[in-house]
Enzyme design. Structure first.
Site, PDB file in Angstrom:
ATOM      1  N   GLU A 153       0.802  -1.226   0.000  1.00  0.00           N
ATOM      2  CA  GLU A 153       0.000   0.000   0.000  1.00  0.00           C
ATOM      3  C   GLU A 153       0.838   1.282   0.000  1.00  0.00           C
ATOM      4  O   GLU A 153       0.703   2.118   0.886  1.00  0.00           O
ATOM      5  CB  GLU A 153      -0.969  -0.022   1.190  1.00  0.00           C
ATOM      6  N   ASN A 180       2.042  -4.553  -3.452  1.00  0.00           N
ATOM      7  CA  ASN A 180       0.668  -4.980  -3.209  1.00  0.00           C
ATOM      8  C   ASN A 180      -0.148  -3.757  -2.793  1.00  0.00           C
ATOM      9  O   ASN A 180       0.326  -2.936  -2.003  1.00  0.00           O
ATOM     10  CB  ASN A 180       0.708  -6.012  -2.059  1.00  0.00           C
ATOM     11  N   HIS A 200     -10.383  -5.892  -2.490  1.00  0.00           N
ATOM     12  CA  HIS A 200     -11.416  -5.767  -1.461  1.00  0.00           C
ATOM     13  C   HIS A 200     -12.607  -5.052  -2.106  1.00  0.00           C
ATOM     14  O   HIS A 200     -12.698  -3.829  -2.111  1.00  0.00           O
ATOM     15  CB  HIS A 200     -10.883  -4.967  -0.263  1.00  0.00           C
ATOM     16  N   GLU A 206      -6.139 -10.442  -1.923  1.00  0.00           N
ATOM     17  CA  GLU A 206      -6.918 -10.322  -0.683  1.00  0.00           C
ATOM     18  C   GLU A 206      -8.410 -10.252  -1.002  1.00  0.00           C
ATOM     19  O   GLU A 206      -9.151  -9.443  -0.443  1.00  0.00           O
ATOM     20  CB  GLU A 206      -6.482  -9.080   0.110  1.00  0.00           C
ATOM     21  N   ASP A 237     -12.203 -10.191  -1.294  1.00  0.00           N
ATOM     22  CA  ASP A 237     -13.499 -10.326  -0.630  1.00  0.00           C
ATOM     23  C   ASP A 237     -14.458  -9.350  -1.290  1.00  0.00           C
ATOM     24  O   ASP A 237     -14.050  -8.511  -2.099  1.00  0.00           O
ATOM     25  CB  ASP A 237     -13.438 -10.194   0.902  1.00  0.00           C
TER      26      ASP A 237
HETATM   27  O1  G3I Z   1      -4.373  -8.502  18.789  1.00  0.00           O
HETATM   28  C1  G3I Z   1      -5.223  -7.449  19.281  1.00  0.00           C
HETATM   29  C2  G3I Z   1      -5.928  -7.905  20.529  1.00  0.00           C
HETATM   30  O2  G3I Z   1      -4.985  -8.135  21.557  1.00  0.00           O
HETATM   31  C3  G3I Z   1      -6.912  -6.803  20.935  1.00  0.00           C
HETATM   32  O3  G3I Z   1      -7.680  -7.261  22.013  1.00  0.00           O
HETATM   33  C4  G3I Z   1      -7.856  -6.481  19.775  1.00  0.00           C
HETATM   34  C5  G3I Z   1      -8.799  -5.324  20.130  1.00  0.00           C
HETATM   35  O4  G3I Z   1      -9.163  -4.583  18.993  1.00  0.00           O
HETATM   36  O5  G3I Z   1      -7.085  -6.086  18.668  1.00  0.00           O
HETATM   37  C6  G3I Z   1      -6.209  -7.101  18.207  1.00  0.00           C
HETATM   38  O6  G3I Z   1      -5.513  -6.620  17.103  1.00  0.00           O
HETATM   39  C7  G3I Z   1      -6.242  -6.525  15.909  1.00  0.00           C
HETATM   40  C8  G3I Z   1      -5.509  -7.341  14.850  1.00  0.00           C
HETATM   41  O7  G3I Z   1      -6.134  -7.203  13.598  1.00  0.00           O
HETATM   42  C9  G3I Z   1      -5.473  -8.835  15.187  1.00  0.00           C
HETATM   43  O8  G3I Z   1      -6.756  -9.346  15.208  1.00  0.00           O
HETATM   44  C10 G3I Z   1      -6.309  -5.088  15.491  1.00  0.00           C
HETATM   45  O9  G3I Z   1      -7.116  -4.360  16.395  1.00  0.00           O
HETATM   46  C11 G3I Z   1      -6.894  -4.978  14.090  1.00  0.00           C
HETATM   47  O10 G3I Z   1      -6.793  -3.627  13.654  1.00  0.00           O
HETATM   48  C12 G3I Z   1      -6.123  -5.857  13.139  1.00  0.00           C
HETATM   49  O11 G3I Z   1      -6.770  -5.781  11.890  1.00  0.00           O
HETATM   50  C13 G3I Z   1      -6.025  -6.283  10.802  1.00  0.00           C
HETATM   51  C14 G3I Z   1      -5.843  -5.181   9.766  1.00  0.00           C
HETATM   52  O12 G3I Z   1      -5.196  -5.713   8.619  1.00  0.00           O
HETATM   53  C15 G3I Z   1      -5.003  -4.029  10.300  1.00  0.00           C
HETATM   54  O13 G3I Z   1      -4.849  -3.053   9.309  1.00  0.00           O
HETATM   55  C16 G3I Z   1      -6.827  -7.410  10.189  1.00  0.00           C
HETATM   56  O14 G3I Z   1      -6.868  -8.507  11.107  1.00  0.00           O
HETATM   57  C17 G3I Z   1      -6.176  -7.855   8.887  1.00  0.00           C
HETATM   58  O15 G3I Z   1      -7.020  -8.784   8.255  1.00  0.00           O
HETATM   59  C18 G3I Z   1      -6.002  -6.652   7.981  1.00  0.00           C
HETATM   60  O16 G3I Z   1      -5.401  -7.064   6.794  1.00  0.00           O
HETATM   61  C19 G3I Z   1      -5.185  -6.031   5.829  1.00  0.00           C
HETATM   62  C20 G3I Z   1      -3.950  -6.405   5.056  1.00  0.00           C
HETATM   63  O17 G3I Z   1      -2.864  -6.631   5.918  1.00  0.00           O
HETATM   64  C21 G3I Z   1      -3.591  -5.338   4.022  1.00  0.00           C
HETATM   65  N1  G3I Z   1      -4.712  -5.044   3.167  1.00  0.00           N
HETATM   66  C22 G3I Z   1      -5.961  -4.744   3.855  1.00  0.00           C
HETATM   67  C23 G3I Z   1      -6.329  -5.861   4.826  1.00  0.00           C
HETATM   68  C24 G3I Z   1      -7.663  -5.605   5.459  1.00  0.00           C
HETATM   69  O18 G3I Z   1      -7.649  -4.446   6.237  1.00  0.00           O
END
Ligand code: G3I
Length: 484
Positions: A171, A212, A248, A276, A278
């Protein structure tokens, strides 16, 4: 690459029929997987994975370490998908939470799941503005380049030889096509991208190196910026192998220019992938939205199959229950091919149809993947002869590549460097792009397989400006070849 054939659209089925098919398909998949040894479950016949692989592409998914405890999720992931991306476990904040303090445990767990299921793996991601630890966000600009290089060397080095590809830079662009203002761009300008790619190449020479991004799937200002960057990097000889299109999407909004856009990138000699996928909707789902979603998935799959150089698709997350969407877009979701109970949705059946399978026969038998290939370059070795016949301004050149490795090569791409001044004007027995510089010859449908000890020959015509020498620096599917 095996020949890609196209089937006529499947006759429309009623929603009731689709629902019954969905339930029986999942029951069969679960039953199939439970017949296999623990931890060794593989793809089942008729799955997205086996159908995609029969077409010469992969179909992947993304999981996080928390997902590994979810039996329904892991059963679907292991049975249906042949490529795996960690959702968060290889990101900077996880891997290097303190300067020089590395934790590869979470990423290693995802790799272990993938290897146990003979899946390929995508590394995601080395350099990204998001999910950076605070120390990295606050680092003085003068220290950013060293920190970035150190992170790449340690991380790509740790996974060396295990991954199909790395999303080296994720990104990099704003929606209007300007570079994002992030610690890397602030410290190094746009040159950080080439720097990151070169560093990753040194750390893991066998991994395909990708840029990406999202919202670059259609022709627009952001994809123009990615195209210009990719073209510039290629012309400078920077090691860039592919561009990932996150995809997405929102139901009904798959860009009509997807194919044309992918093709302008493959014309640069790059591979492309849907990384990715969806397709979200306003909740709750209804039959109309699910039917549109099915058409959307089918069109994306069909487009990838139709673009030579589109190497595969990855859905982001396994099912609606583990999808990132509701957490980011409140009120939206249902973007995957599996519902909250990991039952396949119409989009699953539409994807199966698009891959040439038959959703009307959704009772897969338990067939473990016959030959696990944890690393696509394992066992690959090659020897090449290149013989030009030249006249004052032109030449023809015959190239023979011999598989001197221990396993069959299924679908080959032979990259080589043309002497300066040579420009290819035609080719036989292979598709060769681009016309000059570092070029890649790809197998056609009838000559994609090279058995161990076997060889294939192809050739090309070229113009030259004085240097009529043979091509050099051959590599087969990323593995350097010796002279025969
Ligand atoms: O691990 C913590 C946990 O301890 C806490 O309790 C919880 C409370 O919100 O958060 C947890 O972390 C989260 C993490 O995912 C693991 O689940 C974060 O808040 C959350 O923001 C994070 O989101 C990820 C996101 O990227 C961050 O930008 C998504 O899982 C993940 O699927 C997403 O993936 C991205 C790609 O890397 C890049 N392209 C877009 C895609 C979708 O956003």
């Amino acid at each position: 690459m095996p020949v890609r054939t196209f089937r006529t659209p499947h006759p429309r089925r009623s929603r009731r029929a689709l629902g019954a098919l969905a339930a029986s398909a999942t029951a069969a998949v679960v039953a199939a997987a439970t017949l296999l040894p623990a931890g060794q479950a593989g793809a089942v016949a008729g799955s997205l994975r086996t159908l995609a692989e029969a077409k010469g592409v992969y179909f992947g998914t993304a999981i996080g370490q928390g997902d590994l405890n979810n039996a329904a999720l892991t059963t679907v992931a292991g049975a249906q998908f042949g490529m795996l991306t960690p959702t968060n476990e290889m990101k900077w904040e996880t891997v290097e939470p303190s300067p020089g303090g590395f934790d590869f445990g979470p990423g290693d767990r995802i790799v272990a799941f993938g290897q146990a299921h003979a899946m390929k793996l995508r590394g995601h991601t080395l350099v990204w503005h998001s999910q950076l630890p605070a120390w990295m966000n606050n680092l003085p600009g003068s220290q950013v380049q060293a920190a970035m290089r150190n992170h790449i060397i340690a991380t790509a080095g740790h996974y060396k030889g295990k991954l199909y590809s790395w999303d080296v830079v994720n990104e990099p662009f704003n929606e209007n096509g300007t570079f994002r203002d992030d610690p890397f761009h602030r410290a190094m300008g746009s040159g950080y991208v080439a720097d990151a790619l070169r560093t990753a190449k040194a750390a893991d020479p066998g991994a395909k190196l990708y840029l990406n991004d999202y919202n670059i799937e259609g022709l627009n200002a952001k994809s123009d910026a990615m195209y210009d960057l990719a073209k510039s990097l290629r012309s400078q000889g920077v090691p860039l192998d592919g561009v990932g299109f996150q995809a997405h999407f929102v139901v009904g909004q798959v860009p009509s220019s997807l194919k044309a856009n992918l093709e302008r990138f493959t014309a640069l000699g790059l591979e492309v992938a849907i990384t990715e996928l969806d397709d979200r909707m306003q909740l709750p789902p209804d039959s109309g939205k699910l039917a549109q979603q099915a058409r959307d998935y089918a069109s994306v799959v069909t487009t990838c199959l139709a673009v030579r150089g589109c190497v595969g698709l990855t859905q982001w997350d396994v099912g609606d229950a583990d999808s990132w969407i509701p957490g980011t877009f409140p009120g939206e979701g249902a973007g995957t091919m599996y519902d909250n109970a990991y039952q396949p949705k119409p989009a699953y059946h539409a994807s199966v149809d698009a891959l040439g399978g038959s959703a009307s026969n959704p009772s897969p038998s338990p067939t473990p993947t016959p030959t696990p290939t944890p690393n696509p370059t394992d066992g690959v070795a090659c020897a090449v002869t290149a013989e030009p016949n030249a006249w004052n301004t032109g030449l023809t050149e015959n190239v023979t590549v011999t598989n001197s490795g221990s396993r069959a090569v299924n679908g080959w791409a032979l990259s080589f460097t043309l002497p300066a001044g040579q420009t290819i004007t035609g080719a036989w027995n292979a598709a060769v792009v681009p016309a000059a510089g570092r070029v890649t010859a790809r197998s056609l449908g009838y000559n994609g397989t090279i058995a161990p000890g076997g060889s294939v020959s192809f050739g090309f015509q070229a113009s030259h400006t004085g240097n009529a020498g043979p091509a050099g620096q051959f590599s087969l599917n990323g593995v350097a070849c010796s002279a025969a």
